[in-house]
Design a protein around this motif. Structure first.
Motif, short mmCIF file in Angstrom:
data_model
loop_
_atom_site.label_atom_id
_atom_site.label_comp_id
_atom_site.label_asym_id
_atom_site.label_seq_id
_atom_site.Cartn_x
_atom_site.Cartn_y
_atom_site.Cartn_z
N LEU A 73 -58.38 59.12 -81.90
CA LEU A 73 -59.21 58.62 -82.76
C LEU A 73 -60.52 59.14 -82.39
O LEU A 73 -61.53 59.67 -83.03
CB LEU A 73 -59.44 57.11 -83.17
N SER A 74 -61.05 59.04 -80.87
CA SER A 74 -62.23 59.24 -80.72
C SER A 74 -62.49 61.00 -80.44
O SER A 74 -63.55 61.45 -80.92
CB SER A 74 -62.47 58.97 -79.20
N GLY A 75 -61.50 61.72 -80.42
CA GLY A 75 -61.23 63.36 -80.30
C GLY A 75 -61.62 63.49 -81.83
O GLY A 75 -62.50 64.63 -82.10
N PHE A 76 -61.03 62.91 -82.86
CA PHE A 76 -60.89 63.57 -84.32
C PHE A 76 -62.19 63.36 -84.73
O PHE A 76 -62.98 64.05 -85.29
CB PHE A 76 -59.91 62.42 -85.00
N CYS A 77 -63.13 62.16 -84.14
CA CYS A 77 -64.36 61.87 -84.72
C CYS A 77 -65.30 62.93 -84.23
O CYS A 77 -66.20 63.24 -84.80
CB CYS A 77 -64.85 60.33 -84.42
N LEU A 78 -65.04 62.92 -82.69
CA LEU A 78 -65.95 63.93 -82.24
C LEU A 78 -65.88 65.67 -82.79
O LEU A 78 -66.99 66.11 -83.01
CB LEU A 78 -65.70 64.10 -80.62
N GLY A 79 -64.61 65.77 -83.26
CA GLY A 79 -64.39 67.19 -83.70
C GLY A 79 -65.23 67.08 -85.21
O GLY A 79 -65.72 68.25 -85.57
N ALA A 84 -70.05 69.15 -88.16
CA ALA A 84 -71.08 68.74 -89.08
C ALA A 84 -72.43 69.27 -88.52
O ALA A 84 -73.28 69.82 -89.51
CB ALA A 84 -71.02 67.20 -89.36
N VAL A 85 -72.72 69.01 -87.35
CA VAL A 85 -73.83 69.45 -86.57
C VAL A 85 -73.98 70.94 -86.73
O VAL A 85 -75.24 71.67 -86.98
CB VAL A 85 -73.96 69.21 -85.09
N THR A 86 -72.90 71.62 -86.48
CA THR A 86 -72.84 73.10 -86.56
C THR A 86 -73.07 73.53 -87.88
O THR A 86 -73.77 74.64 -88.10
CB THR A 86 -71.39 73.68 -86.06
N ASP A 87 -72.50 72.86 -88.96
CA ASP A 87 -72.73 73.30 -90.29
C ASP A 87 -74.18 73.13 -90.74
O ASP A 87 -74.89 74.24 -91.30
CB ASP A 87 -72.01 72.21 -91.04
N LEU A 115 -65.20 79.66 -86.42
CA LEU A 115 -65.45 78.45 -85.47
C LEU A 115 -64.27 77.41 -85.34
O LEU A 115 -63.68 76.94 -84.31
CB LEU A 115 -66.85 77.67 -85.63
N GLY A 116 -64.02 77.00 -86.62
CA GLY A 116 -63.09 75.94 -86.70
C GLY A 116 -61.71 76.47 -86.23
O GLY A 116 -60.91 75.74 -85.48
N MET A 203 -58.48 66.85 -76.98
CA MET A 203 -58.55 68.26 -77.34
C MET A 203 -58.02 68.43 -78.73
O MET A 203 -58.35 69.26 -79.55
CB MET A 203 -58.18 69.24 -76.19
N LEU A 204 -56.81 68.14 -78.91
CA LEU A 204 -55.71 68.17 -80.03
C LEU A 204 -56.47 67.58 -81.18
O LEU A 204 -56.56 68.49 -82.30
CB LEU A 204 -54.37 67.58 -79.56
N SER A 205 -56.91 66.23 -80.95
CA SER A 205 -57.50 65.71 -82.28
C SER A 205 -58.92 66.14 -82.49
O SER A 205 -59.27 66.23 -83.47
CB SER A 205 -57.42 63.98 -81.94
N LEU A 206 -59.73 66.42 -81.58
CA LEU A 206 -60.88 67.13 -81.63
C LEU A 206 -60.51 68.26 -82.79
O LEU A 206 -61.56 68.63 -83.62
CB LEU A 206 -61.66 67.84 -80.59
N ALA A 207 -59.87 69.13 -82.50
CA ALA A 207 -59.36 70.38 -83.51
C ALA A 207 -59.16 70.15 -84.94
O ALA A 207 -59.62 70.52 -85.85
CB ALA A 207 -58.52 71.40 -82.75
N GLY A 208 -58.28 68.75 -84.80
CA GLY A 208 -57.95 68.23 -86.19
C GLY A 208 -59.16 67.90 -86.86
O GLY A 208 -59.20 67.96 -88.01
N GLY A 209 -60.16 67.23 -86.23
CA GLY A 209 -61.26 66.49 -86.90
C GLY A 209 -62.26 67.83 -87.42
O GLY A 209 -62.79 67.70 -88.44
N ALA A 210 -62.33 68.51 -86.54
CA ALA A 210 -63.02 70.12 -87.00
C ALA A 210 -62.59 70.52 -88.21
O ALA A 210 -63.33 71.00 -89.29
CB ALA A 210 -63.28 70.83 -85.87
N MET A 211 -61.11 70.68 -88.05
CA MET A 211 -60.35 71.58 -89.60
C MET A 211 -60.53 70.46 -90.75
O MET A 211 -60.77 71.16 -91.78
CB MET A 211 -59.13 71.79 -88.99
N VAL A 212 -60.55 69.23 -90.36
CA VAL A 212 -60.49 68.39 -91.66
C VAL A 212 -61.81 68.48 -92.36
O VAL A 212 -62.20 68.54 -93.45
CB VAL A 212 -59.89 66.82 -91.39
N TYR A 213 -63.11 68.51 -91.62
CA TYR A 213 -64.32 68.69 -91.96
C TYR A 213 -64.65 69.91 -92.84
O TYR A 213 -64.98 69.99 -93.69
CB TYR A 213 -65.35 68.74 -91.00
N LEU A 214 -64.10 70.90 -92.22
CA LEU A 214 -63.69 72.27 -92.97
C LEU A 214 -63.16 72.34 -94.02
O LEU A 214 -63.89 72.96 -94.89
CB LEU A 214 -63.37 73.29 -91.68
N VAL A 215 -62.15 71.71 -94.14
CA VAL A 215 -61.41 71.73 -95.43
C VAL A 215 -62.17 70.87 -96.66
O VAL A 215 -62.38 71.35 -97.71
CB VAL A 215 -59.96 71.16 -95.50
N TRP A 216 -62.72 69.65 -96.06
CA TRP A 216 -63.43 68.96 -97.16
C TRP A 216 -64.74 69.48 -97.53
O TRP A 216 -64.93 69.18 -98.72
CB TRP A 216 -63.43 67.60 -96.43
#
Length: 250
Positions: A73-79, A84-87, A115-116, A203-216
């Motif tokens: 969860l922490s990695g996902f939220c961080l991702g 979002a900041v990069t965006d 980036l994602g 690291m795994l979930s950080l990438a997951g969070g980044a990719m979900v943001y990118l899709v959404w």
């Protein structure tokens, strides 16, 4: 352990080949030229389907297995926060010049996709190291699966950048640079596996969070703007294809 590290150079080379599959996908777009809006809609939908499938069936389950729910969860939220900041920063950067304003959202989206995917390629490289640590042939199998799905990711990166007017050589160099995140992840992975599995999980979930943001926030809105039905077809196709390829991991 000594036997494992003797195989590092070989796995780094395999990781680089898997990473360069992104460049191969980009070359498809660069050789075909400017894509039509309906084609782009399918491709962006396809990329969204690929990414969601990877997140749901590979990144998050692997993160949970390595570090538990809290690390996942922490990695996902961080991702999500990171992208979002990069965006926000990219939006300000692309709108700061007349040329950037003319390129519109496609240029920004292309950079965000790059980036994602780079963030995604990093833990993928770690996954190759983890697979190799378990069994040598598993590392090769993971690398094959990664290479296969890097091809459509390269297409998804190059398509909006090409349509935004970015030069061919810049797109090519960008995707070549992205390719090196996979072997860097593999190199780091061999070290991380000997230190902390929780860092790997994040690291795994950080990438997951980044990719979900990118899709959404980027892929789906832009894909359905041209054709919602084609975008949905692309998502279904991408999700199905990646689900099939992900079976090679197991």
């Amino acid at each position: 352990m000594a036997e494992l590290f003797r195989g590092v150079p070989q796995m780094l080379f395999v990781s680089l080949i898997a990473g360069l599959a992104t460049t191969a996908g980009a070359l498809v777009v660069l050789m075909l030229g400017v894509l039509g809006k309906r084609t782009l809609s399918v491709m962006l939908g396809f990329a969204a389907g690929v990414m969601l499938s990877v997140v749901l069936f590979d990144l998050l389950p692997s993160s949970y297995a390595w570090g538990g729910f809290e690390s996942m969860l922490s990695g996902f939220c961080l991702g999500m926060i990171m992208l979002a900041v990069t965006d926000m920063l990219l939006t300000r950067f692309t709108l700061s010049s007349r040329r950037g304003r003319e390129a519109g959202p496609l240029r920004k989206m292309g950079y965000l996709i790059a980036l994602g995917i780079s963030l995604h390629d990093f833990p993928e490289g770690i996954a190759i190291a983890a697979g190799s640590a378990a069994e040598t042939h598993l590392g090769w199998l993971v690398a094959l699966a990664i290479g296969l799905h890097n091809i459509p990711e390269g297409i998804a990166t190059a398509a909006p950048l090409k349509m935004s007017g970015l030069s061919t050589w810049k797109i090519f160099l960008l995707t070549v640079g992205m390719a090196f995140f996979t072997p860097l992840g593999t190199l780091l992975g061999f070290g991380m596996l000997a230190v902390s599995t929780k860092v790997l999980a994040q690291m795994l979930s950080l990438a997951g969070g980044a990719m979900v943001y990118l899709v959404w926030d980027e892929l789906w809105p832009e894909a359905k703007r041209f054709s919602q039905s084609l975008a949905l077809a692309g998502i279904a196709l991408g999700g199905t294809a990646m689900s099939a390829i992900s079976l090679l991991h197991h």
